[in-house]
Motif scaffolding. Structure first.
Motif, short mmCIF file in Angstrom:
data_model
loop_
_atom_site.label_atom_id
_atom_site.label_comp_id
_atom_site.label_asym_id
_atom_site.label_seq_id
_atom_site.Cartn_x
_atom_site.Cartn_y
_atom_site.Cartn_z
N TYR A 233 -37.75 -24.16 -11.96
CA TYR A 233 -37.02 -25.44 -11.44
C TYR A 233 -36.24 -25.98 -12.52
CZ TYR A 233 -40.24 -25.00 -7.53
OH TYR A 233 -40.99 -24.74 -6.76
N VAL A 234 -36.28 -26.30 -13.64
CA VAL A 234 -35.52 -26.87 -14.54
C VAL A 234 -34.31 -25.94 -15.05
CG1 VAL A 234 -35.00 -27.51 -16.91
CG2 VAL A 234 -37.15 -28.13 -15.97
N ALA A 235 -34.70 -24.48 -15.07
CA ALA A 235 -33.52 -23.38 -15.29
C ALA A 235 -33.41 -23.03 -13.64
CB ALA A 235 -34.01 -22.53 -16.18
N GLY A 236 -34.29 -22.94 -13.10
CA GLY A 236 -34.05 -22.40 -11.67
C GLY A 236 -34.16 -21.15 -11.35
N ILE A 237 -34.99 -20.31 -12.25
CA ILE A 237 -35.07 -18.83 -11.96
C ILE A 237 -36.33 -18.30 -11.26
CG2 ILE A 237 -35.23 -16.50 -13.16
CD1 ILE A 237 -33.84 -17.85 -15.41
N GLN A 238 -36.19 -17.93 -10.04
CA GLN A 238 -37.39 -17.77 -9.11
C GLN A 238 -37.02 -16.17 -8.30
OE1 GLN A 238 -38.02 -20.68 -6.09
NE2 GLN A 238 -37.96 -22.27 -7.65
N PRO A 239 -38.22 -15.44 -8.34
CA PRO A 239 -38.30 -14.35 -7.59
C PRO A 239 -37.96 -14.51 -6.04
CG PRO A 239 -40.39 -14.88 -8.16
CD PRO A 239 -39.63 -16.07 -8.85
N ASP A 240 -37.88 -13.50 -5.37
CA ASP A 240 -37.76 -13.33 -4.16
C ASP A 240 -38.95 -12.35 -3.54
OD1 ASP A 240 -37.19 -13.13 -1.36
OD2 ASP A 240 -35.11 -12.96 -1.64
N GLU A 241 -39.94 -12.86 -2.92
CA GLU A 241 -40.67 -11.92 -2.24
C GLU A 241 -40.44 -11.17 -1.32
OE1 GLU A 241 -43.11 -14.22 1.63
OE2 GLU A 241 -43.25 -15.08 -0.45
N GLU A 242 -39.32 -11.10 -0.64
CA GLU A 242 -38.46 -10.14 0.21
C GLU A 242 -38.05 -8.95 -0.63
OE1 GLU A 242 -39.42 -9.98 3.44
OE2 GLU A 242 -40.08 -12.02 3.53
N GLN A 243 -37.36 -9.48 -1.80
CA GLN A 243 -37.20 -8.29 -2.68
C GLN A 243 -37.66 -8.62 -3.93
OE1 GLN A 243 -32.49 -7.36 -2.26
NE2 GLN A 243 -32.77 -8.94 -0.77
N LYS B 14 -33.37 -15.56 -7.09
CA LYS B 14 -32.89 -17.13 -6.67
C LYS B 14 -32.63 -17.74 -7.86
CE LYS B 14 -36.45 -17.44 -4.04
NZ LYS B 14 -37.29 -17.73 -2.75
N ILE B 15 -31.36 -18.49 -8.14
CA ILE B 15 -31.36 -19.27 -9.25
C ILE B 15 -30.84 -20.63 -8.70
CG2 ILE B 15 -29.66 -19.72 -11.27
CD1 ILE B 15 -29.68 -16.53 -11.57
N SER B 16 -31.50 -21.49 -8.91
CA SER B 16 -31.36 -22.91 -8.32
C SER B 16 -31.89 -24.10 -9.47
CB SER B 16 -32.25 -23.03 -7.06
OG SER B 16 -31.78 -24.31 -6.54
N PRO B 17 -30.97 -24.25 -10.26
CA PRO B 17 -31.52 -25.17 -11.55
C PRO B 17 -31.44 -26.73 -11.13
CG PRO B 17 -29.09 -24.44 -11.83
CD PRO B 17 -29.72 -23.45 -10.74
N GLN B 18 -32.27 -27.31 -11.49
CA GLN B 18 -32.41 -28.88 -10.86
C GLN B 18 -32.32 -29.56 -12.19
OE1 GLN B 18 -35.25 -29.73 -8.02
NE2 GLN B 18 -35.54 -27.67 -7.13
N PRO B 19 -31.13 -30.11 -12.79
CA PRO B 19 -30.97 -30.92 -13.69
C PRO B 19 -31.91 -32.39 -13.37
CG PRO B 19 -29.09 -30.05 -13.31
CD PRO B 19 -30.05 -29.75 -12.11
N SER C 109 -29.89 -18.38 -16.88
CA SER C 109 -29.47 -19.50 -16.17
C SER C 109 -29.57 -20.58 -17.20
CB SER C 109 -30.50 -19.81 -15.16
OG SER C 109 -30.11 -21.29 -14.46
N SER C 110 -28.29 -21.27 -17.23
CA SER C 110 -28.20 -22.34 -18.06
C SER C 110 -27.31 -23.37 -17.52
CB SER C 110 -27.70 -22.12 -19.51
OG SER C 110 -26.28 -21.78 -19.36
N TRP C 111 -27.37 -24.78 -17.72
CA TRP C 111 -26.80 -25.73 -17.25
C TRP C 111 -26.69 -26.70 -18.38
CZ3 TRP C 111 -28.84 -30.53 -17.64
CH2 TRP C 111 -30.37 -30.63 -17.35
N ARG C 112 -25.42 -27.48 -18.23
CA ARG C 112 -24.89 -28.67 -19.24
C ARG C 112 -24.12 -29.52 -18.57
NH1 ARG C 112 -24.63 -28.73 -24.70
NH2 ARG C 112 -25.12 -26.65 -24.97
N CYS C 113 -24.86 -30.71 -18.45
CA CYS C 113 -24.12 -31.80 -17.99
C CYS C 113 -23.54 -33.00 -18.90
CB CYS C 113 -25.25 -32.62 -16.99
SG CYS C 113 -24.63 -34.05 -16.24
N GLU C 114 -22.10 -32.67 -18.83
CA GLU C 114 -21.47 -33.42 -19.78
C GLU C 114 -21.22 -35.08 -19.45
OE1 GLU C 114 -17.70 -31.35 -20.09
OE2 GLU C 114 -18.73 -29.61 -21.12
N GLU C 115 -21.07 -35.69 -20.45
CA GLU C 115 -20.93 -36.93 -20.47
C GLU C 115 -19.71 -37.73 -19.31
OE1 GLU C 115 -20.39 -39.25 -24.02
OE2 GLU C 115 -22.37 -38.67 -24.84
N ALA C 116 -18.86 -36.81 -19.18
CA ALA C 116 -17.68 -37.09 -18.27
C ALA C 116 -17.96 -36.64 -17.04
CB ALA C 116 -16.29 -36.11 -18.78
N GLY C 117 -19.22 -36.45 -16.53
CA GLY C 117 -19.63 -36.21 -15.35
C GLY C 117 -19.19 -34.68 -14.74
N ARG C 118 -19.22 -33.80 -15.58
CA ARG C 118 -18.88 -32.58 -15.33
C ARG C 118 -20.07 -31.75 -15.66
NH1 ARG C 118 -14.24 -30.07 -13.76
NH2 ARG C 118 -13.77 -27.98 -14.39
#
Length: 897
Positions: free
Chosen positions: A782-792, A799-804, A824-833
C-alpha cells in the motif's frame, strides 16, 4: 541485447539431491529496451557441461512461460548431474534472440528409499555409564582407503537427532542443524555433499557427531524429552566414482566405531557444555586414545520416510561484532551486540587446563540495567567451555542456538577484548528479495526489525520465538506473517517443506495441530475441547498455500496441498450441528488483543465470530484454488458453500439495523477484509472501525488476528490517512513505540517494555516475535503499492498502486520476483509535484495507478509527454486518477498534484 539470467531449478541454484521426477526450470530476462515479452524459448539438457551430447532439446518452443517450466520429457536417473541452458526470443520494438544463458545444473539424489543400502547406526546402548555421560554427544567414525583417481564422490546422509559430518578432522559442508525438523514419524529429509575434492588417493577418516536436536532433545515449555525417539542414529552412504568407470559405496554399518565426544551436553534450549580436554585425535587409527572406541550398534528404523530436502539449509548468514562491554549494577560483565539476533557466539580464550568460561544469553537488560533472564523461562541459553590449556582456543557450539542481544561472561580474564567475540547469525538460507525505505527513520527501523524477526524465527521452521522454552512452528503466527515474509525473502522452498509437514500431521478428519511439526498429543492437553484446530491457526492449511501461489505462481505446490486445504474446511463443516457457522471447539480468538478481560490473553472479539469469519475466508480461498487448478465442479460447489456461510454469518452477527453485533476493532476488520458485509452494512462497519479507533485516540486495540489486516482494510476503505496515523504513532500501543524503547526486532506484546522501563510480564514476553511484523505487507503493498495479481500470479502481472500519506515525503520498495526486480518509489515535493519511479521486469507487465494525477496532459514520463512515451500499452482516465498499463522497463513519471 536480451539476456537470460538467474537460471534456477526448483527455485535453487545448482541444487544437489533433487528427487523430483519432473523438476521445473525458471529464468529471468533482462534487456535495456522496454516492453520485452518472451515469444519463445529453447531449453537444452545434457550430461556434459560443454553440451557435446544433448540429452534433450525442446527446440524453439513458442511460449511466453519463463517460470516453472516442467522437464516432463526426460526420464531422470538417480545420482546423476544434468546440465541445462536456456535461450529465448523476445519482442520489444523488434524480435530478438538471446545468447545461451550460463550453464546451470541440478543433480538427482537417490530418488527412491530402496536405494539406501546403509544401516542405521548408533552409539552402543551401554555407551553412557555415568549420569553425566548420559548427555554426552557420541562421535562415530570409519576409515576409507582410496587407491585410484576419483572422478566424483557424494555423501548422502541423514540422522535421528542432528548430525555434523567431518572429514579428516574438518567439518563437511555449511549446513547446520541437519537433517532439519520435520514430522519425524512420517518425513525425514536427507542431505547431499560433494566431497570429490577431498577424496585423494590414501586413507581418509570420516566422522559424524550426533546431537539430540529436535528429535530427542527437550521441546516446549513442559520440558518434554524424546518427543520422537530415544536414540540418536546416523544413516550414511558415500558413493565414489573413479576415472576408470568403477564405483565403490561406503555405508554406515557395524564396522563403524563410537566414542564419547568433547560435547558433554547439547540441547536446543539450554545450550552446550564442552570439555576441550576430552577432544579425540579421532582421525588417526594409531592415536593414543584408540582404546576408547567401541563398535557401534545397528538399529532398526524406517527408511521409507526418507525424502529429499526441499528447503534451503540453515547456514551462517552474517557475523556481528559486539558494540560494547557493560558492567551492570549487579557486577556482571555483559557484551552488547547491538542487535537482537539468533545464532551463537564464536569466541577466543586463553587459560589453564580445566578452567571454565561461561556465556549466558538474554534479549534485554532490566529497568536497572541488569542482565535479565526471566522472560527466557526455563531455557538456560548457557554455553560452558572447559579449556584444554593450549594457547589461544577458539570455540563455537554445534547443536544449539540462542536468541539474544546481550551475553553475560563468566570466567573470562579482564580486560575483555571485543575482537575475541563474534555473533554468528544463523537462519534458513533464503534469498533476500524485499527492500523498503522511506523518509521516516523510525519506520525504516521498523522494517529492519521485521527483517530481523524473520531471520531469527525462520530457522528451518517458522517459529513463534527463538529464545525461550518454546520455539514451536505455531500455525497462526505463520499464516499471519506469510505474506510479509514473501516480500522480504523468497520463502517458497521454506514453506513448501513446512506445508508438507502440516499435511503429514493433519488429523484423518482434517484437523490441524496448533504447531507444525506437531509434538506428542498430550503436550497440547488442557487447551479446551480439542488439542488442535483453532480458527486462524488451522487456517494456515489454506492461507499459506494460496499466498505462495499468488507470490510465486506455484501451481504444483497448490495442487500438492489442495487435498489438505479441502480436508480442513470439511473438518469445520463437520464440527457441529451448524454446518455454516463455526461455534464449537477451542479457539485462541484475537490472541493478545488489548481489549481483553483482566488476566486473559484472548481479546474481546467473540470467538465464534472469529471462527466463522475465518471459515468463510478459507472456503473462499479454496474456491480460488479450485479455479486456478481448473476444478470447475469444485469451484461451483465451493461458491455455493461460501454464500451459505456468509448468509449464516450475517444472520448470526448482523443486527436488523445492519451493524455488526460485535463492537470491536478486530470484528470490523475481519468482516471487511473477508468480504462478509456489503452495501450499507459494509459502510457501517467502516464507519464503526473509524469510530472505535477515534475512541482510542487513533490507536489500535487489535491482537494477533486483527492487526495484520487493520491498515490494509483502512487503505482499501479510503481511510489511508488514518492508516498512516496508526503507523506513525510513537506512544503505546503502536509499532513505533517499540522503536522508541530501542527494539531491534518485533515484540510479542505492544508493551513488552513499559514506559517506566518495567516489563509486561515475565512468563510470556518475547522480544523477537514476528506476528505484529505483518505490517510489512502494508508497507510494500500500500505505501509502495506493489501487489500480485491472482489471475496472473507470481507477479507476471504487477499491480502498482502507491498510496502516499501525511507524515512521509517519499518511499521506495524493491522486490525481486520470479520475473526479476520490481521497483516502486514515490516522492512528494514541497512544490506540490509528485514523482513516481517504476521498474517492471522483462516478460512481465504492470498496471500503475498514479496517485493524484488528474489529466494525461499533465504527466511527463522521462521528460516527455505520457502519450509519446515508449512501453506504454494503455492509459485509462478513471475517477480516482490515471491508470497506466506498462510493459517491462524503467519509468519515471512526474506531474503536479
Amino acid at each position: 541485447m536480451v539476456q537470460v539470467v538467474k537460471v534456477r531449478c526448483e527455485y535453487l541454484k545448482n541444487p544437489l539431491g533433487i528427487d523430483v521426477l519432473h523438476p521445473r526450470i525458471s529464468w529471468q530476462i533482462e534487456a535495456e529496451e522496454r516492453g520485452i515479452q518472451q515469444q519463445a524459448y529453447q531449453l537444452q539438457v545434457s550430461l556434459e557441461p560443454e553440451f557435446g551430447h544433448i540429452l534433450w532439446d525442446s527446440g524453439r518452443n513458442a511460449s511466453s512461460q519463463s517460470v516453472h517450466v516442467v522437464l516432463d520429457q526426460i526420464e531422470l536417473q538417480a545420482r546423476t548431474r544434468y546440465f541445462y541452458r536456456v535461450k529465448v526470443w523476445a519482442i520489444g520494438q523488434h524480435l530478438e534472440g538471446s545468447d545461451w544463458s550460463e550453464t546451470a545444473y541440478f543433480e538427482t539424489g537417490l530418488m527412491d528409499y530402496s536405494q539406501w543400502t546403509a544401516e542405521w547406526i548408533s552409539a552402543p546402548s551401554d555407551f553412557a555409564v555415568t549420569e553425566e555421560e548420559a548427555e554426552r554427544c557420541p562421535l562415530l567414525r570409519t576409515f576409507v582407503t582410496v587407491e585410484k583417481t576419483v572422478k566424483s564422490a557424494r555423501i548422502y546422509a541423514t540422522a535421528l537427532g542432528m548430525y555434523e559430518l567431518q572429514w579428516n578432522g574438518k567439518r563437511i559442508g555449511d549446513h547446520y542443524f541437519t537433517p532439519g525438523w520435520t514430522s519425524y514419524g512420517k518425513r525425514l529429509q536427507y542431505q547431499v555433499y560433494d566431497v570429490t575434492d577431498q577424496l585423494g588417493v590414501g586413507t581418509h577418516a570420516i566422522g559424524a557427531l550426533l546431537g539430540n536436536g529436535w528429535y530427542k532433545g527437550e521441546l516446549g515449555w513442559k520440558q518434554e524429552k524424546e518427543t520422537y525417539g530415544s536414540r540418536a542414529a546416523l544413516l550414511f552412504q558415500l558413493h565414489i566414482r573413479y576415472e576408470d568407470g568403477t564405483e565403490d559405496v561406503v555405508v554406515s554399518g557395524n564396522d563403524w566405531q563410537a566414542a564419547g565426544s568433547a560435547i558433554l551436553m547439547s540441547e536446543m534450549y539450554h545450550g552446550e557444555r564442552y570439555d576441550a580436554r576430552l577432544e579425540l585425535n579421532w582421525h588417526s587409527e594409531q592415536s593414543a586414545d584408540s582404546n576408547v572406541w567401541q563398535p557401534v550398534e545397528t538399529i532398526t528404523h524406517s527408511k521409507s520416510i526418507i525424502t529429499q530436502q526441499v528447503n534451503e539449509p540453515v547456514r551462517p548468514a552474517e557475523t556481528l561484532k559486539p558494540i560494547a562491554v557493560i558492567q551492570t549494577p549487579e557486577g556482571d560483565t555483559v557484551l552488547d551486540f547491538g542487535q537482537n539476533m539468533v545464532g551463537w557466539v564464536k569466541f577466543e580464550v586463553e587459560g589453564a587446563a580445566g578452567h571454565v568460561v561461561e556465556l549466558q544469553h538474554a534479549e534485554v537488560l532490566d529497568q536497572a540495567g541488569n542482565f535479565y533472564m526471566d522472560n527466557i523461562r526455563k531455557a538456560k541459553q548457557l554455553i560452558q567451555y572447559m579449556l584444554k590449556g593450549d594457547g589461544t582456543e577458539t570455540f563455537e557450539p554445534h547443536f544449539t542456538f540462542q536468541g539474544f542481544r546481550y551475553v553475560k561472561l563468566t570466567g573470562f580474564k579482564a580486560p575483555i577484548k571485543l575482537e575475541a567475540f563474534s555473533g554468528i547469525v544463523l537462519h534458513s538460507d533464503m534469498e533476500r528479495t524485499g527492500f523498503f525505505e522511506c523518509s521516516d527513520a523510525k519506520v525504516n527501523q521498523l522494517h529492519h526489525n521485521i527483517v530481523w524477526g524473520q531471520k531469527g524465527n525462520f530457522v528451518d521452521v517458522p517459529t513463534d520465538c527463538p529464545q525461550r522454552d518454546e520455539r514451536l512452528g505455531w500455525t497462526g503466527d505463520a499464516q499471519m506473517f506469510i505474506r510479509t515474509s514473501s516480500y522480504v525473502m523468497n520463502v517458497a522452498p521454506f514453506f513448501t517443506k513446512w506445508l508438507l509437514d502440516l499435511k503429514a500431521d493433519q488429523t484423518p478428519e482434517g484437523g490441524i495441530p496448533f504447531y507444525i511439526p506437531n509434538l506428542k498429543p498430550e503436550f497440547s492437553e488442557g487447551w479446551g475441547d480439542t488439542s488442535h484446530s483453532s480458527a486462524a491457526w488451522g487456517d494456515a492449511a489454506v492461507i499459506c498455500p494460496w499466498t505462495l501461489y499468488e507470490a510465486y505462481g506455484d501451481t504444483r505446490l497448490l495442487e500438492a496441498q489442495y487435498e489438505s486445504m479441502n480436508l480442513w474446511i470439511q473438518y469445520i463443516y463437520n464440527q457441529g450441528s451448524e454446518p455454516y457457522l463455526w461455534n464449537t471447539g477451542f479457539h485462541f480468538g484475537d490472541w493478545l488483543g488489548l481489549d481483553s478481560k483482566p488476566n486473559s490473553y484472548i481479546g474481546a472479539t467473540d470467538k465464534d465470530f472469529v471462527a466463522t469469519a475465518y471459515y468463510a475466508y478459507s472456503v473462499s480461498l479454496v474456491a480460488k484454488a479450485a479455479k486456478a487448478l481448473g476444478k470447475q465442479e469444485d469451484l461451483e460447489r465451493l461458491a455455493v458453500w461460501h454464500e451459505r456461510i456468509i448468509t449464516a454469518f450475517q444472520h448470526e452477527f448482523l443486527t436488523p439495523a445492519g451493524r455488526l453485533s460485535v463492537p470491536t476493532q478486530t470484528a470490523q476488520v475481519l468482516a471487511l477484509r473477508f468480504g462478509l458485509v456489503s452495501g450499507a452494512a459494509k459502510e457501517k462497519a467502516e464507519e464503526k472501525l473509524v469510530q472505535l479507533l477515534k475512541e482510542e485516540n487513533d490507536h489500535l486495540t487489535t491482537g494477533f488476528v486483527g492487526t495484520p489486516y487493520l491498515n490494509p482494510v483502512l487503505s482499501e476503505a479510503g481511510h489511508n490517512e488514518l492508516a498512516y496515523r496508526l503507523l506513525l504513532q510513537e506512544d503505546y500501543p503502536s509499532w513505533l513505540y517499540q522503536i522508541t524503547k530501542g527494539a531491534t526486532t518485533i515484540w510479542e506484546h505492544w508493551d513488552g517494555i513499559k514506559e517506566d522501563g518495567s516489563f509486561w510480564s515475565a512468563d510470556m514476553n518475547s522480544f523477537n516475535h514476528y506476528a505484529y511484523g505483518a505490517i510489512g505487507e502494508w508497507l510494500y503493498s500500500y505505501v509502495a503499492g506493489i501487489q500480485p495479481d491472482e489471475e496472473q500470479p507470481g507477479f507476471k502481472h504487477v499491480k502498482i498502486s502507491p498510496q502516499p500519506g501525511s507524515g512521509l515525503t517519499w518511499a521506495e520498495a524493491k522486490l525481486t520476483t520470479m520475473y526479476g526486480t520490481v521497483v516502486s518509489s514515490w516522492r512528494c515535493e514541497e512544490a506540490g509535484r509528485m514523482e513516481i519511479r517504476v521498474t517492471v521486469p522483462g516478460n512481465a507487465r504492470a498496471t500503475v495507478k498514479l496517485p493524484g494525477a488528474k489529466a494525461v496532459v499533465d504527466v511527463l514520463e522521462n521528460g516527455i509527454s505520457l502519450l509519446q512515451a515508449a512501453g506504454i500499452i494503455a492509459i485509462h482516465d478513471e475517477a480516482e486518477g490515471l491508470k497506466v498499463e506498462l510493459g517491462s522497463g524503467d519509468y519515471h513519471f512526474a506531474y503536479p498534484l
